[in-house]
Design a protein around this motif. Structure first.
Motif, short mmCIF file in Angstrom:
data_model
loop_
_atom_site.label_atom_id
_atom_site.label_comp_id
_atom_site.label_asym_id
_atom_site.label_seq_id
_atom_site.Cartn_x
_atom_site.Cartn_y
_atom_site.Cartn_z
N LEU A 134 0.83 -1.20 0.00
CA LEU A 134 0.00 0.00 0.00
C LEU A 134 0.87 1.25 0.00
O LEU A 134 0.53 2.25 -0.64
N ARG A 135 2.00 1.21 0.71
CA ARG A 135 2.90 2.36 0.66
C ARG A 135 3.52 2.50 -0.73
O ARG A 135 3.69 3.62 -1.23
N THR A 136 3.85 1.39 -1.36
CA THR A 136 4.38 1.44 -2.72
C THR A 136 3.40 2.11 -3.66
O THR A 136 3.77 2.96 -4.48
N ALA A 137 2.11 1.75 -3.54
CA ALA A 137 1.09 2.36 -4.39
C ALA A 137 0.91 3.84 -4.08
O ALA A 137 0.83 4.67 -4.99
N ALA A 138 0.85 4.17 -2.78
CA ALA A 138 0.65 5.58 -2.39
C ALA A 138 1.83 6.43 -2.82
O ALA A 138 1.67 7.53 -3.36
N ARG A 139 3.05 5.93 -2.60
CA ARG A 139 4.23 6.68 -3.01
C ARG A 139 4.31 6.85 -4.52
O ARG A 139 4.65 7.92 -5.02
N GLY A 140 3.98 5.79 -5.24
CA GLY A 140 4.04 5.89 -6.68
C GLY A 140 3.12 6.96 -7.22
O GLY A 140 3.47 7.70 -8.15
N HIS A 141 1.94 7.09 -6.61
CA HIS A 141 0.99 8.08 -7.10
C HIS A 141 1.40 9.50 -6.74
O HIS A 141 1.31 10.41 -7.58
N VAL A 142 1.85 9.71 -5.49
CA VAL A 142 2.25 11.07 -5.13
C VAL A 142 3.49 11.50 -5.91
O VAL A 142 3.62 12.67 -6.29
N GLU A 143 4.39 10.57 -6.19
CA GLU A 143 5.56 10.91 -7.00
C GLU A 143 5.13 11.29 -8.42
O GLU A 143 5.66 12.24 -9.00
N ASP A 144 4.17 10.55 -8.95
CA ASP A 144 3.68 10.84 -10.31
C ASP A 144 2.98 12.20 -10.35
O ASP A 144 3.20 12.99 -11.28
N MET A 145 2.15 12.49 -9.35
CA MET A 145 1.47 13.79 -9.31
C MET A 145 2.48 14.93 -9.20
O MET A 145 2.34 15.96 -9.86
N LEU A 220 9.38 22.19 -7.99
CA LEU A 220 8.84 22.87 -9.17
C LEU A 220 7.36 22.59 -9.39
O LEU A 220 6.75 23.18 -10.27
N ALA A 221 6.78 21.69 -8.61
CA ALA A 221 5.36 21.38 -8.76
C ALA A 221 4.52 22.47 -8.12
O ALA A 221 4.97 23.21 -7.24
N THR A 222 3.28 22.57 -8.54
CA THR A 222 2.39 23.63 -8.06
C THR A 222 2.25 23.62 -6.55
O THR A 222 2.31 24.66 -5.90
N TYR A 223 2.06 22.44 -5.96
CA TYR A 223 1.82 22.35 -4.52
C TYR A 223 3.00 21.79 -3.72
O TYR A 223 2.94 21.69 -2.51
N ARG A 224 4.03 21.38 -4.42
CA ARG A 224 5.31 20.96 -3.83
C ARG A 224 5.22 19.72 -2.94
O ARG A 224 5.96 18.78 -3.12
N HIS A 225 4.31 19.71 -1.97
CA HIS A 225 4.18 18.60 -1.03
C HIS A 225 2.91 17.82 -1.34
O HIS A 225 1.81 18.38 -1.37
N TYR A 226 3.05 16.51 -1.59
CA TYR A 226 1.93 15.67 -1.99
C TYR A 226 1.82 14.46 -1.07
O TYR A 226 2.83 13.81 -0.74
N TRP A 227 0.60 14.15 -0.64
CA TRP A 227 0.34 13.09 0.33
C TRP A 227 -0.78 12.17 -0.16
O TRP A 227 -1.73 12.62 -0.81
N ALA A 228 -0.67 10.88 0.18
CA ALA A 228 -1.75 9.94 -0.11
C ALA A 228 -1.87 8.93 1.03
O ALA A 228 -0.86 8.50 1.61
N LEU A 229 -3.10 8.57 1.35
CA LEU A 229 -3.40 7.47 2.26
C LEU A 229 -4.13 6.42 1.45
O LEU A 229 -5.19 6.70 0.87
N ASP A 230 -3.58 5.22 1.37
CA ASP A 230 -4.24 4.09 0.73
C ASP A 230 -4.63 3.08 1.81
O ASP A 230 -3.79 2.75 2.68
N VAL A 231 -5.87 2.60 1.77
CA VAL A 231 -6.34 1.64 2.78
C VAL A 231 -6.94 0.43 2.10
O VAL A 231 -7.45 0.49 0.99
N GLY A 232 -6.88 -0.70 2.81
CA GLY A 232 -7.43 -1.94 2.28
C GLY A 232 -7.80 -2.89 3.40
O GLY A 232 -7.61 -2.61 4.58
#
Length: 234
Positions: A134-145, A220-232
């Motif tokens: 779940l951390r791998t998924a959450a990290r992958g998405h925030v990195e992509d964003m 350089l991103a608009t919001y600089r800091h990106y967070w995700a919580l993935d649950v299952g």
């Protein structure tokens, strides 16, 4: 600084029935407005007030006792292990991991004691057990964003949170995702989710027993800091 606004969005795809995008004024010196967006489990109402519920699942009755306990000290960083609980196996915590662990810790503190969401008090539930996939998924998405400078539950290549969790190797039932952007610390991000009913209900859902936080920073991103919580649930 932009004026605060609140926008609701809904999608017709079965795995993405509801999402909300909210803007609030930043506090603490960030140049951009923090953003947040909740996602509820597939099969629930698109009403954000129902964001903490989950559809019935064949595995919903699986006992926690059925999950083997990770063995700290065996040299293997198990899916339920993390640097804070088993540094011998997983290595010392990085600054990123400390931020992620802090936010998951705040969520679990609220789950164990009960939480006051905008729609009302939510009774105590079991804490979310950390899961590496779940951390791998959450990290992958925030990195992509952060790298591609967008903010949405659906990836630019069309993948949903459920797609990303399963692709990351999660062998349970994906249940939901919270997103936030703009704040550099766990406490402010937790407060964003706590003050938004959809996000708060996802944090307090009794239909998930595993979770993980992903955090990414891009200057350089608009919001600089990106967070995700993935649950299952597993």
């Amino acid at each position: 600084m932009r004026n605060p606004a609140f926008i609701l969005r809904s999608a017709s795809a079965i795995a993405l029935l509801a999402s909300a995008l909210a803007f609030s004024l930043a506090s603490g010196g960030d140049d951009e407005d923090p953003q947040l967006s909740p996602l509820v489990d597939a099969g629930t109402s698109s009403d954000p007030a129902d964001a903490g519920t989950a559809s019935d699942s064949a595995d919903a009755g699986v006992s926690d006792a059925a999950r083997p306990e990770p063995v700290c000290g065996d040299g293997v960083c198990d899916t339920d292990s993390e640097c804070g609980s088993c540094p011998y196996d997983c290595g010392p915590c990085t600054e990123r991991e400390l931020l992620e662990d802090r936010l998951l810790g705040l969520i679990n503190e609220m789950r164990l004691s009960g939480g006051n969401c905008p729609s009302g008090y939510q009774p105590p539930v079991k804490e979310l057990t950390f899961h590496l996939a779940l951390r791998t998924a959450a990290r992958g998405h925030v990195e992509d964003m952060a790298e591609q400078d967008y903010f949405a539950h659906e990836s630019l290549d069309g993948r949903t949170p459920w797609d990303r969790m399963l692709e990351a190797g999660y062998d349970g039932s994906p249940r939901g995702e919270d997103l936030a952007a703009g704040y550099p610390d766990a406490e402010s991000t937790f407060r964003q989710w706590l003050d938004s009913d959809g996000h708060c209900l996802v944090m307090m859902t009794p239909h998930a027993n595993e979770g993980a936080i992903g955090y990414a920073y891009q200057a350089l991103a608009t919001y600089r800091h990106y967070w995700a919580l993935d649950v299952g649930w597993r």
